[in-house]
Write a protein that holds these residues in place. Structure first.
Motif, PDB file in Angstrom:
ATOM      1  N   ARG A  21       1.000  -1.180   0.133  1.00 18.62           N
ATOM      2  CA  ARG A  21       0.064  -0.122   0.051  1.00 18.62           C
ATOM      3  C   ARG A  21       0.842   1.239  -0.003  1.00 18.62           C
ATOM      4  O   ARG A  21       0.651   2.206  -0.491  1.00 18.62           O
ATOM      5  CB  ARG A  21      -0.973  -0.009   1.096  1.00 18.62           C
ATOM      6  N   LYS A  22       1.904   1.209   0.743  1.00 21.62           N
ATOM      7  CA  LYS A  22       2.734   2.367   0.853  1.00 21.62           C
ATOM      8  C   LYS A  22       3.473   2.871  -0.440  1.00 21.62           C
ATOM      9  O   LYS A  22       4.097   3.868  -0.761  1.00 21.62           O
ATOM     10  CB  LYS A  22       3.820   2.111   1.843  1.00 21.62           C
ATOM     11  N   LYS A  23       3.840   1.770  -1.376  1.00 22.01           N
ATOM     12  CA  LYS A  23       4.305   1.701  -2.733  1.00 22.01           C
ATOM     13  C   LYS A  23       3.267   2.331  -3.480  1.00 22.01           C
ATOM     14  O   LYS A  23       3.513   2.470  -4.980  1.00 22.01           O
ATOM     15  CB  LYS A  23       4.829   0.357  -3.199  1.00 22.01           C
ATOM     16  N   GLY A  24       2.166   2.377  -3.245  1.00 21.84           N
ATOM     17  CA  GLY A  24       0.987   2.997  -4.183  1.00 21.84           C
ATOM     18  C   GLY A  24       0.075   1.918  -4.671  1.00 21.84           C
ATOM     19  O   GLY A  24      -0.664   2.176  -5.454  1.00 21.84           O
ATOM     20  N   LEU A  25       0.026   0.733  -4.401  1.00 21.76           N
ATOM     21  CA  LEU A  25      -0.817  -0.148  -4.779  1.00 21.76           C
ATOM     22  C   LEU A  25      -2.076  -0.037  -3.951  1.00 21.76           C
ATOM     23  O   LEU A  25      -2.138  -0.085  -2.782  1.00 21.76           O
ATOM     24  CB  LEU A  25      -0.128  -1.577  -4.649  1.00 21.76           C
ATOM     25  N   ILE A  26      -3.075  -0.028  -5.073  1.00 16.35           N
ATOM     26  CA  ILE A  26      -4.593  -0.100  -4.465  1.00 16.35           C
ATOM     27  C   ILE A  26      -4.762  -1.577  -3.890  1.00 16.35           C
ATOM     28  O   ILE A  26      -5.086  -2.221  -4.591  1.00 16.35           O
ATOM     29  CB  ILE A  26      -5.624   0.569  -5.366  1.00 16.35           C
ATOM     30  N   ILE A  27      -5.342  -1.364  -2.695  1.00 16.95           N
ATOM     31  CA  ILE A  27      -5.843  -2.779  -2.147  1.00 16.95           C
ATOM     32  C   ILE A  27      -7.609  -2.642  -1.860  1.00 16.95           C
ATOM     33  O   ILE A  27      -7.924  -1.928  -0.921  1.00 16.95           O
ATOM     34  CB  ILE A  27      -5.048  -3.140  -0.777  1.00 16.95           C
ATOM     35  N   ASN A  28      -8.250  -3.115  -2.380  1.00 19.12           N
ATOM     36  CA  ASN A  28      -9.625  -2.940  -2.473  1.00 19.12           C
ATOM     37  C   ASN A  28     -10.147  -4.027  -1.548  1.00 19.12           C
ATOM     38  O   ASN A  28     -11.379  -3.584  -0.933  1.00 19.12           O
ATOM     39  CB  ASN A  28     -10.203  -3.249  -3.890  1.00 19.12           C
ATOM     40  N   ASP A  29      -9.648  -4.990  -1.465  1.00 18.05           N
ATOM     41  CA  ASP A  29     -10.302  -6.217  -0.515  1.00 18.05           C
ATOM     42  C   ASP A  29      -8.877  -6.619   0.433  1.00 18.05           C
ATOM     43  O   ASP A  29      -8.434  -7.754   0.087  1.00 18.05           O
ATOM     44  CB  ASP A  29     -10.937  -7.296  -1.250  1.00 18.05           C
ATOM     45  N   GLU A  30      -8.960  -6.008   1.710  1.00 17.66           N
ATOM     46  CA  GLU A  30      -7.682  -6.300   2.467  1.00 17.66           C
ATOM     47  C   GLU A  30      -7.756  -7.916   2.768  1.00 17.66           C
ATOM     48  O   GLU A  30      -6.737  -8.592   2.938  1.00 17.66           O
ATOM     49  CB  GLU A  30      -7.812  -5.430   3.495  1.00 17.66           C
ATOM     50  N   LYS A  31      -8.827  -8.398   3.297  1.00 17.16           N
ATOM     51  CA  LYS A  31      -8.930  -9.640   3.759  1.00 17.16           C
ATOM     52  C   LYS A  31      -8.463 -10.638   2.635  1.00 17.16           C
ATOM     53  O   LYS A  31      -7.915 -11.625   2.840  1.00 17.16           O
ATOM     54  CB  LYS A  31     -10.447  -9.985   4.336  1.00 17.16           C
ATOM     55  N   LYS A  32      -9.181 -10.438   1.674  1.00 17.59           N
ATOM     56  CA  LYS A  32      -8.717 -11.330   0.305  1.00 17.59           C
ATOM     57  C   LYS A  32      -7.204 -11.058  -0.129  1.00 17.59           C
ATOM     58  O   LYS A  32      -6.556 -12.127  -0.264  1.00 17.59           O
ATOM     59  CB  LYS A  32      -9.751 -11.060  -0.871  1.00 17.59           C
ATOM     60  N   THR A  33      -6.751  -9.973   0.134  1.00 17.78           N
ATOM     61  CA  THR A  33      -5.466 -10.006  -0.181  1.00 17.78           C
ATOM     62  C   THR A  33      -4.500 -10.496   0.939  1.00 17.78           C
ATOM     63  O   THR A  33      -3.619 -11.088   0.503  1.00 17.78           O
ATOM     64  CB  THR A  33      -5.160  -8.019  -0.115  1.00 17.78           C
ATOM     65  N   ARG A  34      -4.778 -10.542   2.037  1.00 19.53           N
ATOM     66  CA  ARG A  34      -4.000 -11.134   2.971  1.00 19.53           C
ATOM     67  C   ARG A  34      -4.112 -12.468   2.745  1.00 19.53           C
ATOM     68  O   ARG A  34      -3.095 -13.351   2.933  1.00 19.53           O
ATOM     69  CB  ARG A  34      -4.375 -10.850   4.570  1.00 19.53           C
TER      70      ARG A  34
END
Length: 266
Positions: free
Chosen positions: A17-30
């Protein structure tokens, strides 16, 4: 050199996220990072990095796009592998059909020495192979379901079955030592080496020339694999055309290092 320390899944998500990547679904991303591995997925980040700031993603880049690229590459590899198996089966089927049609479908017919090269330099090798196949048929023919069925009901083994089982007939199933060796190769080359490669590329991600040198070292794998095969597995020494290919790889590696050093890479 910056020390790399263990990062939790939440910390890995924050880094993206700090590198600018958009995380739309944090649970799914994890869940995906836990299941697929952070370094495997981030290995595809170069397609989405900002040219002005190599440590930032292009504006609007989403995790879904990064993961989709990862899945696309996996799908291509799986597609190739699946279809290679199909092509292999097709070749065996066509080969066995044509040879059976021409030389007969019983082993006493298609294993007739007269069907093979009569060259004096090759005749010994031909007879060795034929005797080995016939011996394996006698010893193991009734131990396999397919061969036992044909021997018991029809009195012969079709060429297509013999072709499919030739490796098992000739060399048998892999030993425990061979299985362990295969496991170690998979562990060290497919897992550890891949992780180290992604780690190395990540460490020099902001230095294009150094990045090219890291990626260029992959070519060295060919050389070390060749030397290891000759020394430890008694592989045959390369032919002339193979030496030319190896030479081109070495020349490319040397030129890459030379260009990089002239451009002042520390």
């Amino acid at each position: 050199m910056t020390e790399k320390i263990f990062k939790t899944i939440d910390e890995q998500t924050d880094i993206l996220r700090k590198k600018g990547l958009i995380i739309n679904d944090e649970k799914k991303t994890r869940e995906i990072l836990l299941r697929e591995n952070y370094f495997f997925i981030s290995g595809y980040r170069h397609l989405f990095m900002n040219k002005e700031d190599k440590d930032k993603f292009l504006p609007g880049t989403t995790f879904e796009e990064l993961y989709a690229t990862f899945l696309f590459d996996r799908a291509i590899r799986n597609t190739f592998f699946k279809n290679i198996l199909i092509v292999e089966n097709n070749i065996k089927s066509i080969t066995s059909y044509q040879l059976s049609k021409k030389y007969g479908f019983r082993e006493k017919d298609y294993l007739n020495p007269n069907n093979f090269s009569q060259d004096s330099l090759q005749s010994r090798q031909v007879y060795d192979v034929l005797n080995k196949v016939k011996r394996q048929i006698r010893v193991n023919g009734r131990k396999h379901t397919a061969t036992f069925h044909y021997i018991e009901h029809y009195g012969y083994i079709p060429f297509w079955i013999l072709l499919s089982l030739f490796g098992g007939f000739t060399h048998g199933v892999p030993s425990a030592t061979q299985s362990i060796q295969s496991l170690l190769v998979a562990l060290f080359s497919a897992v550890i080496a891949t992780l180290l490669f992604f780690q190395a590329t990540n460490m020099v991600r902001n230095h294009p020339k150094q990045l090219s040198m890291v990626e260029g070292t992959i070519a060295g794998e060919v050389i070390f694999t060749l030397i290891g095969g000759i020394l430890f597995l008694h592989d045959s020494i390369p032919t002339g055309i193979q030496f030319i290919g190896i030479g081109l790889i070495l020349i490319g590696m040397i030129l890459n290092c030379r260009v990089a050093s002239e451009e002042g890479i520390e």
